[in-house]
Scaffold this active site. Structure first.
Site, PDB file in Angstrom:
ATOM      1  N   ARG A 153      54.645  59.567 -10.923  1.00  0.00           N
ATOM      2  CA  ARG A 153      55.589  58.909 -10.284  1.00  0.00           C
ATOM      3  C   ARG A 153      56.937  59.481  -9.998  1.00  0.00           C
ATOM      4  O   ARG A 153      57.350  59.222  -9.065  1.00  0.00           O
ATOM      5  CB  ARG A 153      55.387  57.471 -10.640  1.00  0.00           C
ATOM      6  CG  ARG A 153      54.094  56.600 -10.226  1.00  0.00           C
ATOM      7  CD  ARG A 153      53.719  55.350 -10.955  1.00  0.00           C
ATOM      8  NE  ARG A 153      53.259  55.345 -12.279  1.00  0.00           N
ATOM      9  CZ  ARG A 153      53.435  54.580 -13.292  1.00  0.00           C
ATOM     10  NH1 ARG A 153      54.225  53.831 -13.031  1.00  0.00           N
ATOM     11  NH2 ARG A 153      52.724  54.909 -14.402  1.00  0.00           N
ATOM     12  N   GLU A 213      53.519  54.252 -24.712  1.00  0.00           N
ATOM     13  CA  GLU A 213      53.293  52.825 -24.976  1.00  0.00           C
ATOM     14  C   GLU A 213      51.824  52.869 -25.230  1.00  0.00           C
ATOM     15  O   GLU A 213      51.497  51.892 -25.931  1.00  0.00           O
ATOM     16  CB  GLU A 213      53.933  51.996 -23.797  1.00  0.00           C
ATOM     17  CG  GLU A 213      53.860  50.530 -24.274  1.00  0.00           C
ATOM     18  CD  GLU A 213      54.317  49.807 -22.794  1.00  0.00           C
ATOM     19  OE1 GLU A 213      54.678  50.332 -21.831  1.00  0.00           O
ATOM     20  OE2 GLU A 213      54.452  48.405 -22.838  1.00  0.00           O
TER      21      GLU A 213
HETATM   22  C1  PRP Z   1      54.568  56.099 -17.053  1.00  0.00           C
HETATM   23  C2  PRP Z   1      55.648  56.142 -16.267  1.00  0.00           C
HETATM   24  C3  PRP Z   1      56.751  57.152 -17.290  1.00  0.00           C
HETATM   25  C4  PRP Z   1      56.167  56.955 -18.504  1.00  0.00           C
HETATM   26  C5  PRP Z   1      56.984  55.927 -19.442  1.00  0.00           C
HETATM   27  O1  PRP Z   1      53.632  57.133 -16.736  1.00  0.00           O
HETATM   28  O2  PRP Z   1      55.505  56.565 -15.124  1.00  0.00           O
HETATM   29  O3  PRP Z   1      56.019  58.575 -16.958  1.00  0.00           O
HETATM   30  O4  PRP Z   1      54.756  56.353 -18.422  1.00  0.00           O
HETATM   31  O5  PRP Z   1      56.899  55.495 -20.649  1.00  0.00           O
HETATM   32  P1  PRP Z   1      57.559  56.345 -21.852  1.00  0.00           P
HETATM   33  O6  PRP Z   1      58.888  56.131 -21.760  1.00  0.00           O
HETATM   34  O7  PRP Z   1      56.903  55.431 -22.862  1.00  0.00           O
HETATM   35  O8  PRP Z   1      57.202  57.682 -21.906  1.00  0.00           O
HETATM   36  P2  PRP Z   1      52.050  57.487 -17.403  1.00  0.00           P
HETATM   37  O9  PRP Z   1      52.184  58.094 -18.521  1.00  0.00           O
HETATM   38  O10 PRP Z   1      51.580  56.091 -17.517  1.00  0.00           O
HETATM   39  O11 PRP Z   1      51.335  58.353 -16.194  1.00  0.00           O
HETATM   40  P3  PRP Z   1      51.371  58.434 -14.577  1.00  0.00           P
HETATM   41  O12 PRP Z   1      52.584  58.633 -14.043  1.00  0.00           O
HETATM   42  O13 PRP Z   1      50.555  59.414 -14.246  1.00  0.00           O
HETATM   43  O14 PRP Z   1      50.623  57.088 -14.440  1.00  0.00           O
HETATM   44  N1  ADE Z   2      54.751  53.185 -18.311  1.00  0.00           N
HETATM   45  C1  ADE Z   2      54.826  52.911 -19.807  1.00  0.00           C
HETATM   46  N2  ADE Z   2      54.902  51.259 -19.759  1.00  0.00           N
HETATM   47  C2  ADE Z   2      54.809  51.144 -18.634  1.00  0.00           C
HETATM   48  C3  ADE Z   2      54.790  49.824 -18.035  1.00  0.00           C
HETATM   49  N3  ADE Z   2      55.235  48.704 -18.712  1.00  0.00           N
HETATM   50  N4  ADE Z   2      54.901  49.692 -16.581  1.00  0.00           N
HETATM   51  C4  ADE Z   2      54.630  50.534 -15.813  1.00  0.00           C
HETATM   52  N5  ADE Z   2      54.698  52.206 -16.118  1.00  0.00           N
HETATM   53  C5  ADE Z   2      54.832  52.097 -17.643  1.00  0.00           C
END
Ligand code: PRP
Ligand code: ADE
Length: 179
Positions: A64, A101
């Site tokens: 994202r 997370e």
């Molecule tokens: C989500 C979000 C951040 C990250 C934040 O991505 O878009 O990149 O988690 O979490 P953190 O601060 O605990 O590292 P995700 O890894 O779910 O991947 P995506 O963008 O492919 O959905």
């Molecule tokens: N990436 C990690 N934690 C998230 C949350 N709570 N919502 C959206 N993106 C996330």
């Protein structure tokens, strides 16, 4: 309504996704409405147009962070480099593994993505534990670049990422906070 409240009102919360207990902050409604999308992008562009804060390069975090980061880079007139989940980049890479997370992941960056001394703006949609942004910072620093600031739409301070990143010396700019 101020900008933060306006943007906040367009973020959807999905309970128990992708795992029980997670309140998922879904930014897709922000992108869907062209007026809101413009307010969002302008909030970043206005800050980083400033001479003192203008980066040499914008790096976006998979996936994202690509949506926001590439548009901000375009508007600033600087290049965009993607930090991708492992196995997607075709050229030689540096890599970092980190905890999320919900689960763990490895990210990669092309070895020629930045030059030593480049001032990089690192962008993602959201900071939770801060693991993803920290991994991005480490990758860019392995290549000799300086991460001048981390930017995100959303921060979740209860998960500790904001504090962890600031403690590691990374200034942050975020637009919306969910406690
Ligand atoms: C989500 C979000 C951040 C990250 C934040 O991505 O878009 O990149 O988690 O979490 P953190 O601060 O605990 O590292 P995700 O890894 O779910 O991947 P995506 O963008 O492919 O959905
Ligand atoms: N990436 C990690 N934690 C998230 C949350 N709570 N919502 C959206 N993106 C996330």
């Amino acid at each position: 309504m101020d900008t933060a409240a306006y943007l906040r009102s367009h973020i959807r919360t999905v309970p128990d996704w992708p795992a029980p207990g997670v309140q998922f902050r879904d930014i897709t409604p922000l992108l869907q409405d062209p007026k809101v999308f413009r307010v969002l992008i302008d909030a970043f562009v206005h800050r980083y147009m400033d001479r003192a804060l203008r980066p040499d390069v914008v790096a976006g975090l998979d996936a994202r962070g690509f949506i926001i980061g590439s548009v901000v880079a375009y508007e600033l007139g600087v290049g965009f480099v993607p930090i991708r989940k492992k196995g997607k980049l075709p050229f030689t890479t540096v890599e970092e593994t980190y905890e999320l997370e919900y689960g763990s992941a490895t990210v990669e960056l092309h070895t020629d993505a930045v030059k030593p001394g480049d001032r990089v703006l690192l962008i993602d949609d959201l900071i939770a534990t801060g693991g993803t942004m920290m991994a991005g910072k480490k990758l860019l620093e392995k290549l000799g670049a300086t991460v001048m600031e981390g930017a995100a739409i959303v921060t979740l301070p209860e998960l500790g990422g904001e504090q962890r990143l600031r403690s590691a010396g990374l200034p942050l700019y975020t637009l919306v906070s969910f406690d």
